[in-house]
Scaffold this active site. Structure first.
Site, PDB file in Angstrom:
ATOM      1  N   GLU A 164      27.366  19.908  15.278  1.00  0.00           N
ATOM      2  CA  GLU A 164      27.171  21.210  15.944  1.00  0.00           C
ATOM      3  C   GLU A 164      26.053  22.048  15.325  1.00  0.00           C
ATOM      4  N   TYR A 166      25.582  22.700  12.131  1.00  0.00           N
ATOM      5  CA  TYR A 166      25.942  23.428  10.912  1.00  0.00           C
ATOM      6  C   TYR A 166      25.251  22.808   9.686  1.00  0.00           C
ATOM      7  N   ARG A 213      33.139  14.842  10.952  1.00  0.00           N
ATOM      8  CA  ARG A 213      32.694  15.124  12.322  1.00  0.00           C
ATOM      9  C   ARG A 213      31.187  14.923  12.375  1.00  0.00           C
ATOM     10  N   HIS A 251      24.720  24.287  18.342  1.00  0.00           N
ATOM     11  CA  HIS A 251      25.031  25.549  19.022  1.00  0.00           C
ATOM     12  C   HIS A 251      23.811  26.140  19.712  1.00  0.00           C
ATOM     13  N   GLN A 338      37.340  31.976  28.737  1.00  0.00           N
ATOM     14  CA  GLN A 338      37.482  33.423  28.906  1.00  0.00           C
ATOM     15  C   GLN A 338      38.363  34.092  27.844  1.00  0.00           C
TER      16      GLN A 338
HETATM   17  P1  FAD Z   1      45.157  37.662  44.289  1.00  0.00           P
HETATM   18  O1  FAD Z   1      44.723  36.391  43.686  1.00  0.00           O
HETATM   19  O2  FAD Z   1      44.215  38.350  45.183  1.00  0.00           O
HETATM   20  O3  FAD Z   1      46.528  37.419  45.056  1.00  0.00           O
HETATM   21  C1  FAD Z   1      47.131  38.403  45.863  1.00  0.00           C
HETATM   22  C2  FAD Z   1      48.052  37.727  46.853  1.00  0.00           C
HETATM   23  O4  FAD Z   1      48.824  38.701  47.487  1.00  0.00           O
HETATM   24  C3  FAD Z   1      47.332  36.977  47.941  1.00  0.00           C
HETATM   25  O5  FAD Z   1      47.755  35.628  47.944  1.00  0.00           O
HETATM   26  C4  FAD Z   1      47.702  37.705  49.201  1.00  0.00           C
HETATM   27  O6  FAD Z   1      47.835  36.844  50.313  1.00  0.00           O
HETATM   28  C5  FAD Z   1      49.028  38.331  48.829  1.00  0.00           C
HETATM   29  N1  FAD Z   1      49.403  39.539  49.578  1.00  0.00           N
HETATM   30  C6  FAD Z   1      48.730  40.710  49.652  1.00  0.00           C
HETATM   31  N2  FAD Z   1      49.425  41.603  50.398  1.00  0.00           N
HETATM   32  C7  FAD Z   1      50.555  40.978  50.800  1.00  0.00           C
HETATM   33  C8  FAD Z   1      51.668  41.393  51.585  1.00  0.00           C
HETATM   34  N3  FAD Z   1      51.782  42.619  52.075  1.00  0.00           N
HETATM   35  N4  FAD Z   1      52.647  40.490  51.802  1.00  0.00           N
HETATM   36  C9  FAD Z   1      52.569  39.247  51.294  1.00  0.00           C
HETATM   37  N5  FAD Z   1      51.535  38.821  50.544  1.00  0.00           N
HETATM   38  C10 FAD Z   1      50.545  39.679  50.294  1.00  0.00           C
HETATM   39  N6  FAD Z   1      38.833  34.998  37.695  1.00  0.00           N
HETATM   40  C11 FAD Z   1      38.690  34.466  36.503  1.00  0.00           C
HETATM   41  O7  FAD Z   1      39.435  34.807  35.596  1.00  0.00           O
HETATM   42  N7  FAD Z   1      37.765  33.507  36.255  1.00  0.00           N
HETATM   43  C12 FAD Z   1      36.937  33.070  37.217  1.00  0.00           C
HETATM   44  O8  FAD Z   1      36.100  32.209  36.954  1.00  0.00           O
HETATM   45  C13 FAD Z   1      37.075  33.602  38.509  1.00  0.00           C
HETATM   46  N8  FAD Z   1      36.280  33.178  39.503  1.00  0.00           N
HETATM   47  C14 FAD Z   1      36.435  33.706  40.728  1.00  0.00           C
HETATM   48  C15 FAD Z   1      35.620  33.256  41.733  1.00  0.00           C
HETATM   49  C16 FAD Z   1      35.749  33.755  43.012  1.00  0.00           C
HETATM   50  C17 FAD Z   1      34.844  33.261  44.082  1.00  0.00           C
HETATM   51  C18 FAD Z   1      36.737  34.743  43.289  1.00  0.00           C
HETATM   52  C19 FAD Z   1      36.892  35.316  44.654  1.00  0.00           C
HETATM   53  C20 FAD Z   1      37.546  35.210  42.265  1.00  0.00           C
HETATM   54  C21 FAD Z   1      37.382  34.707  40.981  1.00  0.00           C
HETATM   55  N9  FAD Z   1      38.164  35.164  39.932  1.00  0.00           N
HETATM   56  C22 FAD Z   1      38.037  34.602  38.710  1.00  0.00           C
HETATM   57  C23 FAD Z   1      39.066  36.308  40.074  1.00  0.00           C
HETATM   58  C24 FAD Z   1      40.522  35.919  40.177  1.00  0.00           C
HETATM   59  O9  FAD Z   1      40.714  34.925  41.143  1.00  0.00           O
HETATM   60  C25 FAD Z   1      41.326  37.161  40.497  1.00  0.00           C
HETATM   61  O10 FAD Z   1      41.106  38.124  39.502  1.00  0.00           O
HETATM   62  C26 FAD Z   1      42.807  36.877  40.570  1.00  0.00           C
HETATM   63  O11 FAD Z   1      43.086  35.925  41.570  1.00  0.00           O
HETATM   64  C27 FAD Z   1      43.576  38.155  40.885  1.00  0.00           C
HETATM   65  O12 FAD Z   1      44.925  37.836  40.907  1.00  0.00           O
HETATM   66  P2  FAD Z   1      46.014  38.682  41.686  1.00  0.00           P
HETATM   67  O13 FAD Z   1      47.257  37.880  41.577  1.00  0.00           O
HETATM   68  O14 FAD Z   1      46.001  40.067  41.211  1.00  0.00           O
HETATM   69  O15 FAD Z   1      45.512  38.745  43.197  1.00  0.00           O
HETATM   70  P1  NAP Z   2      32.091  42.965  39.573  1.00  0.00           P
HETATM   71  O1  NAP Z   2      31.899  42.071  38.434  1.00  0.00           O
HETATM   72  O2  NAP Z   2      32.603  44.311  39.345  1.00  0.00           O
HETATM   73  O3  NAP Z   2      30.709  43.051  40.309  1.00  0.00           O
HETATM   74  C1  NAP Z   2      30.475  43.818  41.426  1.00  0.00           C
HETATM   75  C2  NAP Z   2      28.982  43.862  41.737  1.00  0.00           C
HETATM   76  O4  NAP Z   2      28.790  44.655  42.871  1.00  0.00           O
HETATM   77  C3  NAP Z   2      28.168  44.417  40.615  1.00  0.00           C
HETATM   78  O5  NAP Z   2      27.012  43.621  40.477  1.00  0.00           O
HETATM   79  C4  NAP Z   2      27.820  45.835  41.085  1.00  0.00           C
HETATM   80  O6  NAP Z   2      26.522  46.049  40.571  1.00  0.00           O
HETATM   81  C5  NAP Z   2      27.879  45.713  42.595  1.00  0.00           C
HETATM   82  N1  NAP Z   2      28.422  46.895  43.269  1.00  0.00           N
HETATM   83  C6  NAP Z   2      29.489  47.643  42.935  1.00  0.00           C
HETATM   84  N2  NAP Z   2      29.693  48.613  43.853  1.00  0.00           N
HETATM   85  C7  NAP Z   2      28.749  48.458  44.796  1.00  0.00           C
HETATM   86  C8  NAP Z   2      28.434  49.160  45.999  1.00  0.00           C
HETATM   87  N3  NAP Z   2      29.153  50.182  46.417  1.00  0.00           N
HETATM   88  N4  NAP Z   2      27.384  48.737  46.705  1.00  0.00           N
HETATM   89  C9  NAP Z   2      26.637  47.697  46.302  1.00  0.00           C
HETATM   90  N5  NAP Z   2      26.894  46.993  45.165  1.00  0.00           N
HETATM   91  C10 NAP Z   2      27.932  47.385  44.428  1.00  0.00           C
HETATM   92  O7  NAP Z   2      33.057  42.322  40.635  1.00  0.00           O
HETATM   93  P2  NAP Z   2      33.075  40.890  41.309  1.00  0.00           P
HETATM   94  O8  NAP Z   2      31.785  40.170  41.209  1.00  0.00           O
HETATM   95  O9  NAP Z   2      33.638  41.167  42.645  1.00  0.00           O
HETATM   96  O10 NAP Z   2      34.108  40.105  40.457  1.00  0.00           O
HETATM   97  C11 NAP Z   2      35.450  40.533  40.407  1.00  0.00           C
HETATM   98  C12 NAP Z   2      36.083  40.040  39.148  1.00  0.00           C
HETATM   99  O11 NAP Z   2      36.300  38.643  39.245  1.00  0.00           O
HETATM  100  C13 NAP Z   2      35.193  40.280  37.964  1.00  0.00           C
HETATM  101  O12 NAP Z   2      35.581  41.449  37.279  1.00  0.00           O
HETATM  102  C14 NAP Z   2      35.347  39.077  37.143  1.00  0.00           C
HETATM  103  O13 NAP Z   2      36.083  39.358  35.967  1.00  0.00           O
HETATM  104  C15 NAP Z   2      36.103  38.076  37.993  1.00  0.00           C
HETATM  105  N6  NAP Z   2      35.285  36.887  38.060  1.00  0.00           N
HETATM  106  C16 NAP Z   2      35.021  36.252  36.901  1.00  0.00           C
HETATM  107  C17 NAP Z   2      34.228  35.160  36.915  1.00  0.00           C
HETATM  108  C18 NAP Z   2      33.927  34.423  35.637  1.00  0.00           C
HETATM  109  O14 NAP Z   2      33.126  33.517  35.631  1.00  0.00           O
HETATM  110  N7  NAP Z   2      34.550  34.763  34.539  1.00  0.00           N
HETATM  111  C19 NAP Z   2      33.679  34.699  38.090  1.00  0.00           C
HETATM  112  C20 NAP Z   2      33.966  35.364  39.254  1.00  0.00           C
HETATM  113  C21 NAP Z   2      34.761  36.472  39.216  1.00  0.00           C
HETATM  114  P3  NAP Z   2      25.684  47.389  40.817  1.00  0.00           P
HETATM  115  O15 NAP Z   2      26.709  48.488  40.818  1.00  0.00           O
HETATM  116  O16 NAP Z   2      24.732  47.430  39.676  1.00  0.00           O
HETATM  117  O17 NAP Z   2      25.008  47.186  42.108  1.00  0.00           O
HETATM  118 FE1  SF4 Z   3      40.255  28.702  26.751  1.00  0.00          FE
HETATM  119 FE2  SF4 Z   3      42.605  28.775  28.025  1.00  0.00          FE
HETATM  120 FE3  SF4 Z   3      40.311  28.918  29.407  1.00  0.00          FE
HETATM  121 FE4  SF4 Z   3      41.110  26.628  28.237  1.00  0.00          FE
HETATM  122  S1  SF4 Z   3      42.114  27.712  29.914  1.00  0.00           S
HETATM  123  S2  SF4 Z   3      39.074  27.493  28.167  1.00  0.00           S
HETATM  124  S3  SF4 Z   3      42.015  27.403  26.380  1.00  0.00           S
HETATM  125  S4  SF4 Z   3      41.063  30.406  27.937  1.00  0.00           S
END
Ligand code: FAD
Ligand code: NAP
Ligand code: SF4
Length: 669
Positions: A164, A166, A213, A251, A338
């Site tokens: 890595e 080191y 390693r 790294h 994460q």
């Molecule tokens: P949600 O996952 O939104 O689940 C809410 C659920 O509630 C849904 O299934 C919906 O159908 C249900 N629901 C809502 N209202 C009702 C109702 N009235 N009755 C019955 N059911 C209902 N997070 C990460 O940590 N790492 C990532 O890499 C990452 N990548 C992402 C990539 C994308 C493209 C997206 C869109 C999200 C990503 N996220 C990532 C974010 C992550 O998926 C969300 O933060 C997480 O799913 C939120 O969890 P939650 O349970 O709060 O809500």
């Molecule tokens: P986000 O990270 O808060 O990004 C929102 C983006 O929209 C920002 O770039 C912001 O930048 C812009 N924005 C906010 N308000 C706006 C407005 N009114 N008009 C136009 N642009 C606006 O949210 P997200 O991309 O929706 O992701 C949601 C969450 O999912 C994140 O917090 C993240 O933790 C999670 N997630 C994580 C990963 C991962 O790889 N770890 C991947 C996907 C999602 P400006 O305000 O500068 O324009």
């Molecule tokens: Fe780290 Fe858990 Fe994500 Fe695996 S799932 S990379 S152990 S945070």
């Protein structure tokens, strides 16, 4: 027998391990808390889960070799006594544990760092001091002392960190080692340091297990050649090592080596190539996260043992569950970094996105309830799933509702992104747990407040609503939300993405890819990142450089903040997302003011300068707002719901927080 290769015993030196699974070294930050009961419980929990051998996080042999100022090590009698608490607890649990000795050399984050020559690393602000002969001898002596103290503290052996990039690795390559004395120049001299370290550590630790390693592919220009790797491996064997563990990439390498977009077992073929060259066992590693993959590698002769590190944060019982034929119940490490590496690099205690109890074993305890309740959970995303399953595990009667026909919520959207396929495994694991749990599942039901009367507790895990950007023309046919795009809505060849957060980056990745995801096609992935063969090019970087497939679309990724887009992505993975999109020609613009979407495209200004983007489609990824539509109707009925996940706070919400909040709430209901 399930996984017969993985579960077969193996002899390392004087010790026979019950299976071929090594828990690889991870810096958790636990030692630095000074709470040795907590450190002991972390390792003992994994020992009880059946892993053959564990390696601790790297312990500094001296102050200048610590990865950061104050890094833990065995410096005093009190340190030895503290580590004895850990080793005793592990041995009581029937496990075995080796201590890793990690001298960071020029990667040590401090002005006192040392190396072969005064050549600064591109990832450190500190130039190292070139050691003189006496200085080298002192470093060796300190490493040997650390090894002897490890045995005194009850460890079953030590791992010498030689990869890595080191300290020991730094002596091996000419671009860091510019010396002309007996520690530099010809390879025989450059490898003198690691070989001397192993020889003297062997003498100091008697029958203890000695793991070395070794870096099999440095992934830096002018790194070690394959011949040099083999020469070193043989010399290390002759010097007394019992087993060689695999290290991949320095790294400072600009190639991802453990992130979720790296194909599973992407580098195991190199361990397989080394194996017939040496007489001692070899351990393979990197992006191995299921017993099935591990078993296949052993069956194919790629290695004698398999190292998995982060999978043991996700599930301490990985081995026990695999052995019992319950692999579908293993919490999968999705390689997101994460809650583990991002925490480590952010100065926070390590944990795990899928298992918030990791490194919190003594603090977050799930106990059976003595007052079972009827609990409704609305929303089967990660927050609702975690809450429902934990509450049911404690003995509550839980009903889980979702309006969708399947559980998973937004995790399904994450899993559609090329390079994020591991999220599918997370959904599968939740489904497998539900199958085994008494949770009453009500899918396809949009819950109304009245249906929730009569429960003792109501948990709202209803997630989020995408935030509109408020752009002129947003209602027009050229504008789509990210959910529609990821569900397969047609998108034109030229696209602007509004919002460059995690989702904006993911949508860009989705739109520039066509065909097979490189994560599922290792040869394609290696071409994309310029990974070659160290037998052809020292260091293993392909001479032609990265050769990504042409982008499927022209993409502009936009944000209003006048900073570099992607700056706020994950500490250890943000650079990968940025580099991947750069390679695909995505234009990332900060300081954008949005004008109107028209039939001709999208009018914007960048730092006040008007620009017209000739795009066919605009995708809105402008963040989210909590979906709390049930709160007021419930309160009108006198019900005060608990809010978790996106329904609670949408800002900076991710699956890590969603799961953590779900488990923590259910633990106290
Ligand atoms: P949600 O996952 O939104 O689940 C809410 C659920 O509630 C849904 O299934 C919906 O159908 C249900 N629901 C809502 N209202 C009702 C109702 N009235 N009755 C019955 N059911 C209902 N997070 C990460 O940590 N790492 C990532 O890499 C990452 N990548 C992402 C990539 C994308 C493209 C997206 C869109 C999200 C990503 N996220 C990532 C974010 C992550 O998926 C969300 O933060 C997480 O799913 C939120 O969890 P939650 O349970 O709060 O809500
Ligand atoms: P986000 O990270 O808060 O990004 C929102 C983006 O929209 C920002 O770039 C912001 O930048 C812009 N924005 C906010 N308000 C706006 C407005 N009114 N008009 C136009 N642009 C606006 O949210 P997200 O991309 O929706 O992701 C949601 C969450 O999912 C994140 O917090 C993240 O933790 C999670 N997630 C994580 C990963 C991962 O790889 N770890 C991947 C996907 C999602 P400006 O305000 O500068 O324009
Ligand atoms: Fe780290 Fe858990 Fe994500 Fe695996 S799932 S990379 S152990 S945070």
């Amino acid at each position: 027998m399930n996984y017969p290769n993985l579960m077969s015993p193996i002899r390392l030196g004087a010790v026979t391990l019950p299976n071929r699974v090594l828990m690889g070294s991870m810096h958790t930050g636990l030692e630095e808390t000074g709470d040795w009961n907590r450190v002991a419980e972390f390792y003992a929990t994994r020992a009880r889960g059946g892993v053959g051998l564990m390696v601790t996080g790297g312990m500094a042999p001296n102050r200048e070799g610590g990865v950061f100022p104050g890094a833990a090590g065995l410096f005093t009698a009190q340190d030895v006594a503290n580590h004895r608490i850990v080793t005793d607890r592990v041995h009581e649990a029937g496990g075995r544990i080796a201590m890793q000795i990690l001298h960071a050399g020029r990667y040590a984050y401090g002005p006192d760092c040392v190396s072969a020559s005064a050549v600064k690393s591109p990832i450190s602000p500190f130039a190292p001091r070139a050691l003189d002969e006496a200085g080298i001898e002192q470093q060796i002596a300190d490493i040997v002392t650390a090894a002897a103290r490890a045995i005194e503290a009850g460890y079953d052996g030590v791992e010498i960190m030689g990869s890595e990039g080191y300290f020991l690795n730094q002596f091996l390559v000419r671009h860091v080692n510019r010396r002309e004395d007996r520690w530099g120049g010809a390879y025989e001299n450059r490898m003198r340091l690691p070989v001397e370290v192993v020889r003297r550590v062997r003498a100091a630790i008697g029958q203890g297990i000695l793991i070395y390693r070794i870096s099999l592919i440095d992934l830096i220009p002018d790194g070690s050649s394959w011949d040099e790797v083999v020469t070193l491996a043989r010399a290390i064997e002759a010097a007394g090592a019992d087993v060689l563990n695999t290290g991949i990439g320095w790294h400072e390498a600009r190639v991802p080596t453990i992130a979720t977009s790296v194909p599973r077992a992407a580098f195991a073929h190199l361990t397989g190539r080394l194996r017939p060259m040496v007489g001692i066992p070899v351990i393979t590693s990197n992006r191995i996260n299921t017993p099935g993959v591990a078993e296949t590698l052993l069956a194919e002769g790629m290695a004698d043992m398999v190292s998995m590190a982060r999978p043991f944060l996700a599930d301490p019982d990985f081995v026990a569950k695999a052995a019992a034929g319950r692999a579908d119940q293993i919490a999968p490490c999705i390689a997101c970094n994460q809650a583990c590496l991002d925490h480590t690099f952010g100065g926070k205690l390590t944990s795990c996105l899928v298992n918030p109890r990791a490194c919190h074993e003594t603090e977050l305890v799930i106990t059976p309830t003595d007052a079972p309740k009827r609990i409704a959970v609305v929303g089967a995303g990660p927050a609702g799933l975690a809450a429902a399953l934990t509450a049911a595990e404690r003995g509550h009667e839980v009903t889980l509702y979702d309006r969708a026909p399947r559980v998973g919520g937004q995790l399904h959207l994450a899993a559609t992104i090329p390079g994020k396929e591991e999220f599918r495994g997370l959904i599968d694991w939740f489904v497998a747990r539900l199958d085994q749990s008494p949770v009453i599942l009500r899918l396809g039901e949009t819950v109304q407040a009245a249906a929730l009367a009569g429960y003792d507790e109501v948990i709202l895990a209803t997630g989020i609503l995408p935030r509109p950007a408020g752009i002129a023309g947003e209602d027009g046919p050229r504008v789509l939300g990210y959910r529609e795009v990821l569900a397969g809505a047609p998108v034109g060849p030229r696209v602007a993405i509004v919002g460059a957060g995690g989702i904006g980056f993911d949508v860009a990745e989705y739109l520039v890819h066509a065909g097979e995801s490189p994560t599922l096609a290792p040869d394609l992935w290696r071409r994309e990142w310029g990974v070659g063969d160290p037998a052809q090019v020292p260091g293993g970087l392909a001479p032609e450089g990265p050769q990504p497939e042409p982008p499927a679309r022209a993409v502009w990724l936009l944000q209003r903040k006048p900073e570099k887009p992607g700056r706020r992505l994950g500490k250890t993975t943000g650079w990968i997302h940025r580099a991947a999109l750069h390679m695909k020609g995505v234009r990332m613009l900060g300081g954008v003011t949005y004008g109107a979407v028209t039939d001709a495209g999208f009018d914007i200004a960048v730092n006040g300068v008007p620009q017209h983007l000739p795009v066919d489609t605009v995708v809105i990824c402008a963040g989210q707002e909590p979906d709390r539509s049930l709160v007021a109707p419930l309160q009108a009925l006198g019900i005060n719901p608990h809010l978790i996940g996106g329904a609670d706070v949408a800002a900076e919400l991710d699956a890590k927080r969603a799961i953590d909040r779900g488990v923590r709430l259910a633990a106290v209901l």
